[in-house]
Structure formats: structure tokens, C-alpha cells
Scaffold this motif. Structure first.
Motif, mmCIF file in Angstrom:
data_model
loop_
_atom_site.group_PDB
_atom_site.id
_atom_site.type_symbol
_atom_site.label_atom_id
_atom_site.label_comp_id
_atom_site.label_asym_id
_atom_site.label_seq_id
_atom_site.Cartn_x
_atom_site.Cartn_y
_atom_site.Cartn_z
ATOM 1 N N ILE A 359 0.843 -1.198 0.000
ATOM 2 C CA ILE A 359 0.000 0.000 0.000
ATOM 3 C C ILE A 359 0.874 1.241 0.000
ATOM 4 O O ILE A 359 1.822 1.348 0.778
ATOM 5 N N LEU A 360 0.547 2.177 -0.881
ATOM 6 C CA LEU A 360 1.212 3.479 -0.939
ATOM 7 C C LEU A 360 0.261 4.514 -0.359
ATOM 8 O O LEU A 360 -0.851 4.705 -0.859
ATOM 9 N N PHE A 361 0.696 5.183 0.699
ATOM 10 C CA PHE A 361 -0.133 6.163 1.408
ATOM 11 C C PHE A 361 0.409 7.559 1.141
ATOM 12 O O PHE A 361 1.578 7.847 1.432
ATOM 13 N N VAL A 362 -0.447 8.436 0.588
ATOM 14 C CA VAL A 362 -0.042 9.793 0.241
ATOM 15 C C VAL A 362 -0.907 10.770 1.028
ATOM 16 O O VAL A 362 -2.115 10.890 0.786
ATOM 17 N N ASP A 363 -0.282 11.508 1.970
ATOM 18 C CA ASP A 363 -1.035 12.427 2.832
ATOM 19 C C ASP A 363 -0.049 13.383 3.494
ATOM 20 O O ASP A 363 0.985 12.942 4.013
#
Length: 679
Positions: A359-363
Motif C-alpha cells: 500500500i502506498l499512502f499519500v497524505d
């Protein structure tokens, strides 16, 4: 006794040999909470003067509020030269001075004569929310709270989940926070947590109750669902077997008639020598054969008509039966309110931990607890399968996009979790094009990312997710905000909604299939070599039906893309309605028909019609392929078989749809792969 009383004042009281403090209310309250939480009583000068405040600002009342918000319930003795009524006139938010656990002394009074021993046991009640509600104000920008309140609520549920599962979890959420810690420790933050607090025991009990409710409510339905599916499969197999038997009978009669009319003639002619005998025998045999053949052909034609009628009747029965059964299945599944195949949150978490999807989390708030709690929810602990991109406020949309695409190429994620606001934007807007997350989503979608995208946001406006869906997002999850006034059950359901979405997007066969289709399409689009169908070199030199025009790659890509969009829109709709994402009923057939139009386009002839017996007919696809390749295809070639089944109104399965698209992409790369396998 005196050593357990804390005196807060900026003036000396020789008759009160207690510890004295006079810092600002917020700072002092946190110090007392950390170092003197076991004190038995607080004596507070309402008008004590910290360095930054005026005496008229009633710092003592502010301190009292902080103490209660920090759950310090010790009795508090307040004293002032003003009466309580005068203090209320100054500010209606001073109502806390009338609460239980507070003694108010109006000066001049000899404080040394107070019976502190008697007051120690008169502590504040558990809940003083009624004295604080007038102060609870929400900012215009709900993001102020949602970015810490949402993760705090997830944390509460996660601790209950871990407790039920028997796993350990850090007890102090602030260890996982950075920027959000300031908002959480602010007065409004403490007030929000106080007014909307739940005990850990209450969260765990409610979670257990909801899980048990799901088991009781949906357990029987799940068993009924399996039973109905079993009946459906059995009945469908019976009907299919009858249809296959008819097909075998049909083919055997066709072969026998062909042999009678042609092959037997050749065998008989080899046995004749005498020319006269030959002629006589020919006449006699011709007469006999003619009579027998006419009779046989007549019987065959009648039987063939009966077979076709029976086949049509069986197909109609299959459609009617499927409609009834699938209607029942749909009604049951709509009640489950869970998009994956199960309804047990523990089982779902166990499967995620076992598979460990990338999973790639962008925030931009990733380090403010969100990365920590998301990993805890999905994997049970921090995991290398979870990678983070935390944009800076000064990053351009192009820079953020480039970082994501670079990480996608390296990391090959199964899912991208993308926040709607990536550059610290605040306030509300209805111009969706100005939101950074939307702009990034548009850019990465245009680049052709193949994995699903889950949008997370504090926004609860309908235009937000409508726009993100149109740009390619697969699902939408809303962070819990204070303005929604969610109860404990809703907080748990929101937690379950998140893990449900992650589970479906990462693990379901349907989204895995969608990802494979997108990957194959991307390879097809960016391949430098010319495909066989982009020219007419593959055609035989002479053919009955003229084909002089090749098909462009752009047209084929467009057709395939529209077929993928059709499926993606369906899955997206099912997810938003919390229904199972199973592809069934008419949809696999519709997808196959849409994909199969590629075959029609590739094998399209200059004239799509033929004239037979004075009538004009549309050329069958099988006839065109046979003519263009120069040899007959096996009658059961899979692509044509599935295409015809779908086109004739029969329901195809998800498995058949998956196999069809897999073979279709192979066919587009090299048709020999399919044709050779089909023989």
C-alpha cells in the motif's frame, strides 16, 4: 494533609502553608496533571494573575475548566472578591463554578478556617458535559478537527479490536503524533474529547455486541446463501448438460448424413468393374439411395428443428432461473452491508495480515497518527509493505505526481490511499479543480496507473466524491468529524468501513481482475512493436470477402478502455452502496460483448454483408475469421464460443469473463497462441 493540597495564587497567605503555583492556566493544568494528579484538593484564587493575563480575566476559572477536561475530579475551592453571580454576569461560560465538586468562597473570608478534611471526599461527578456544552464551537473548516479527531476515533476502536484479539498495543496515542498533538491538547481539543468521550470498556463492549449481532443476523443468511448457490450451480449444470447433449446429437447426425451422401459413394464405386453392371447398379443404387437419403434428410430436418426448439427452451429456462435465484442472492447480500465476502472484522483483518498487500499512502498529515493507525488496522503492526509519501506545502502538483509515479514503478502497490488535500489547504471550496488531491489524482490516472485508488478526506460534501470518481478513484472514505456527532456505533462502523474497503480493493478477485486488465491494456498501448492487426499482412492472398483496411491501435485501445470503464463503474457503485462487488447476472456477458467488439473491428470486411438464396445476411464473425486465416477454425474455439454465448443472452460467469479477456489480450499479441490452443 497540608502536603496534598495544591494552592494556586500569586499572593502570599501565611495562614495557608500549601504549595503555591501561578502559571498560565493551560500550562499549569498540564503540569498538575503530570506531577500532582494524586493531590487531594485544589485551592484556587479565581483572580490570580499569570504573567500574560490580567487579573480580571479570571484565570482561576479557566484553570478549573482545564482540570476537569483532564479528568482531575478532586474537590476545588475557589475564592474571589466577586460573587458567583457577578462572575456569571461577566461570562456565561463561567457556569462551571456552580458544578458539584466546587466550593466557592467570597472574600474577605479567613481561608484557614475552611474544613478541608470535610471537602476532600466531595469530588466532581464523572460527567460535567452540561457545564461545557455552551463553549463547544466548531471552526468553519472541519479539517481543523478531522485530521486528529478521526484518527483518535480509529485508535479507540483499534484498541478494542486488539483487546478482543488478545494482542498488545501502545496505550498512549500521543507517541504516534507530531503535528496533531497541538490541536489535541488545545482547549477546544480537550473540550471535544471530553464531550464525546467513551470509556475503553464501552468501546470494547459495543464492538463485541456489533460483531455478535452480525453473526446472529447474517450467519443464517450466509448459510442460506451457500445453499442457494449450490442449488443454482446444480440446476445450471443440469441445464448445461442437456444443452451439450443436444449439441452432440446434432453434430452426430450431421456427420452421419455427410458420410451417407458422399463417403459411401466413393467406397462403393471402387468395387465395380463391368461397365454395364456398373451402369445398372448405379441406376438401381441411385434410385435406392435417393429414396433413403430423402427419407433420412427429412427425418434429420425434423429432428434438427426439435433439437433447436429444445435448446431455445433450455436457454429460456436458464435465464428465468438465474433471474429468480440472483434476485434472492442480491436481496440477502444487500442486507450484509459489507462489500467483501465475509462479515467478520476479525477474519478480514487476519486475511489482510496474512497477505500483507503493498500500500502506498499519500497524505501531508501522514506522520500525525494516520500512517501509524492505518498500518495497525491493516497489518496489526508497522509493516514494510506500507510506504508513505508526505508532500510538503511548497511541493507543486507536478512534483507530487512525479514522486507517486516513481514510487509506483518501484514499489508496485496493490492500492494507493490518497488524501484529498495534500498541501495543507484549509477552508471550504466548491471548485474541485483547486484541490490538490484531485489534481494529483487526475495526473496519475492520465499516466495509466493500474492499481485502485482509495480517497480519504475530511470533506463530507457530495461533489467531492462525484468528481474523484469521474477522475478514476475506486472508493471514498470519510474521516470522522466532530460536526457529524457520530455515536459509538457509527465510529465502529466507520472503522469497519475502512478495513472493508481496503480488503476489497486489495484482495477481491474482481479488483485483481480489473488490475490485470489495466496492466495488459497499458502494455498493449505502450508496446513499440507493430501488432499483426495493425496491417493486412496476416491476410491470405486470396479470400472470398475482401478486407483491405487495417485497424489502428488507437481504436482498439479505446474499445478495450471503454469495456474496462464499464466494469470499473459497476464495482465503484457496488462499493459505495456497501454491496458485495461480485460480478454476476448480466454483467459478465455485457463485458464479454464489449471486449469482443475488438474482434469485430479487427476482422471487419469491406462489405459486411453476403447474399445467399436471394437474401442479404450479415457476415458471421466466425465466417470472416475462417476466410481471412485461410482454414477452418475449431467449432469450439473459446473466444468465439464465449462471445456467441454472451451475444445470445445467456449468462456468463466471472470465471468465463476472466478467461475470455485473458485469451483476448493474448490473441491481440499473437493470434497463433489462441488458434493453436483452440484446435
Amino acid at each position: 494533609m497540608n502536603n496534598t493540597i495544591i494552592h494556586v495564587s500569586d499572593t502570599d497567605h501565611p495562614s495557608l502553608p500549601f504549595t503555591q503555583f501561578c502559571s498560565e492556566p493551560e500550562v499549569l493544568a498540564k503540569e498538575l496533571h503530570q506531577k500532582h494528579s494524586h493531590a487531594q484538593l485544589f485551592l484556587i484564587n479565581v483572580n490570580y494573575k499569570p504573567d500574560e493575563l490580567l487579573r480580571s480575566q479570571n484565570a482561576g476559572i479557566e484553570l478549573l475548566k482545564y482540570l476537569r477536561l483532564l479528568n482531575l475530579k478532586q474537590h476545588c475551592v475557589l475564592y474571589s472578591f466577586l460573587s458567583r453571580e457577578q462572575l456569571m454576569t461577566q461570562d456565561l461560560c463561567n457556569l462551571i463554578i456552580f458544578s458539584e465538586g466546587v466550593t466557592f468562597i467570597r472574600l474577605p473570608t479567613d481561608l484557614s478556617k475552611i474544613n478541608f478534611d470535610e471537602l476532600v471526599n466531595k469530588t466532581a461527578p464523572e460527567n460535567l458535559s452540561a457545564f461545557f456544552k455552551a463553549e463547544a464551537t466548531l471552526p468553519d473548516d472541519r479539517h481543523f478537527f478531522a485530521n486528529w479527531w478521526g484518527v483518535l476515533q480509529l485508535w479507540k476502536v483499534q484498541k478494542a479490536i486488539d483487546s478482543i484479539a488478545g494482542t498488545q498495543m501502545p496505550t498512549e496515542i500521543k507517541k504516534a503524533f507530531t503535528g496533531s498533538l497541538k490541536e489535541m491538547d488545545s482547549y477546544q481539543g480537550l473540550l471535544a474529547m471530553y464531550l464525546h468521550r467513551e470509556k475503553e470498556k464501552d468501546v470494547e463492549e459495543e464492538l463485541k455486541r456489533l460483531l455478535q449481532l452480525r453473526i446472529e443476523r447474517y450467519g443464517d443468511q450466509e448459510r442460506n446463501l451457500d445453499s442457494i448457490k449450490s442449488v443454482l450451480n446444480k440446476k445450471t449444470n443440469e441445464l448445461d448438460d442437456r444443452a451439450r447433449r443436444l449439441e452432440i446429437i446434432n453434430e452426430s447426425f450431421y456427420n452421419s448424413v455427410t458420410k451417407t451422401l458422399f463417403q459411401s459413394k466413393l467406397e462403393e464405386l471402387k468395387l465395380i468393374n463391368d461397365p454395364i453392371k456398373i451402369k445398372v447398379n448405379q441406376l438401381e443404387e441411385a434410385q435406392k439411395r435417393t429414396t433413403d437419403d430423402i427419407k433420412l434428410l427429412k427425418e434429420y430436418i425434423e429432428l434438427d428443428a426439435l433439437i433447436n426448439e429444445e435448446r431455445q427452451r433450455i436457454e429460456e429456462q436458464i435465464i428465468i432461473f438465474n433471474n429468480k435465484i440472483l434476485g434472492i442472492l442480491g436481496a440477502i447480500e444487500r442486507q450484509k452491508m459489507f462489500s467483501n465476502n465475509g462479515f467478520n472484522i476479525i477474519d478480514t483483518r487476519n486475511r489482510l495480515q496474512e497477505v500483507s498487500p503493498r500500500i502506498l499512502f499519500v497524505d501531508d498529515q501522514a506522520d500525525d497518527g494516520w500512517s501509524f493507525i492505518f498500518q495497525r488496522i491493516i497489518y496489526g503492526k508497522e509493516n514494510d509493505s506500507f510506504t508513505i509519501i508526505q508532500p510538503c506545502k511548497d511541493d507543486s502538483i507536478e512534483q507530487i505526481t512525479d514522486k507517486i509515479l516513481e514510487r509506483v514503478n518501484e514499489f508496485k502497490p496493490d492500492l494507493i490511499i490518497l488524501d484529498l488535500r495534500l498541501k495543507g489547504e484549509h477552508g471550504t471550496t466548491t471548485d474541485v479543480t483547486n484541490i490538490s488531491g484531485v489534481q494529483v489524482l487526475k495526473s496519475i490516472t492520465n499516466d495509466g496507473i493500474t492499481c485502485p485508488v482509495l480517497i480519504t478526506t475530511a470533506s463530507n460534501k457530495i461533489w467531492s466524491y462525484k468528481e474523484t470518481f469521474s477522475l478514476g478513484a475506486s472508493a471514498f472514505w470519510i474521516k470522522e468529524g466532530l460536526d457529524e456527532h457520530m455515536d459509538l456505533r457509527n465510529s465502529i462502523e466507520n472503522y469497519m468501513r475502512f478495513i472493508d474497503l481496503v480488503s476489497v480493493l486489495c484482495l477481491s478477485d474482481e479488483f485483481q481482475f480489473l488490475k490485470r486488465c489495466k496492466t495488459s491494456l497499458k502494455k498493449l498501448k505502450h508496446n513499440d512493436s507493430k501488432y499483426w492487426w495493425e496491417s493486412n499482412d496476416w491476410l491470405i492472398s486470396t479470400h472470398t470477402y475482401m478486407k483491405t483496411k487495417s485497424v489502428s491501435r488507437h481504436i482498439i485501445i479505446s474499445i478495450l478502455h471503454q469495456a474496462i470503464i464499464l466494469l470499473e463503474d459497476y464495482l465503484r457503485l457496488r462499493l459505495q452502496e456497501s454491496q458485495q462487488v461480485s460480478v454476476r447476472n448480466y454483467l459478465p456477458s455485457a463485458i464479454i460483448i464489449r471486449f469482443a467488439s475488438v474482434l469485430e473491428k479487427i476482422h471487419q470486411t469491406d462489405n459486411p454483408y453476403q447474399i445467399k438464396d436471394g437474401k442479404t445476411y450479415m457476415l458471421p464473425l466466425s465466417e470472416k475469421i475462417k476466410d481471412q486465416f485461410g482454414y477452418a477454425l475449431n467449432r469450439r474455439i473459446f473466444l468465439l464460443d464465449m462471445r456467441n454465448k454472451a451475444a445470445h443472452g445467456q449468462y456468463c460467469t466471472f470465471k468465463e469473463m476472466s478467461e475470455f479477456t485473458s485469451q483476448l489480450f493474448e490473441y491481440l499479441v499473437d493470434y497463433h497462441l489462441i488458434l493453436n490452443n483452440g484446435k
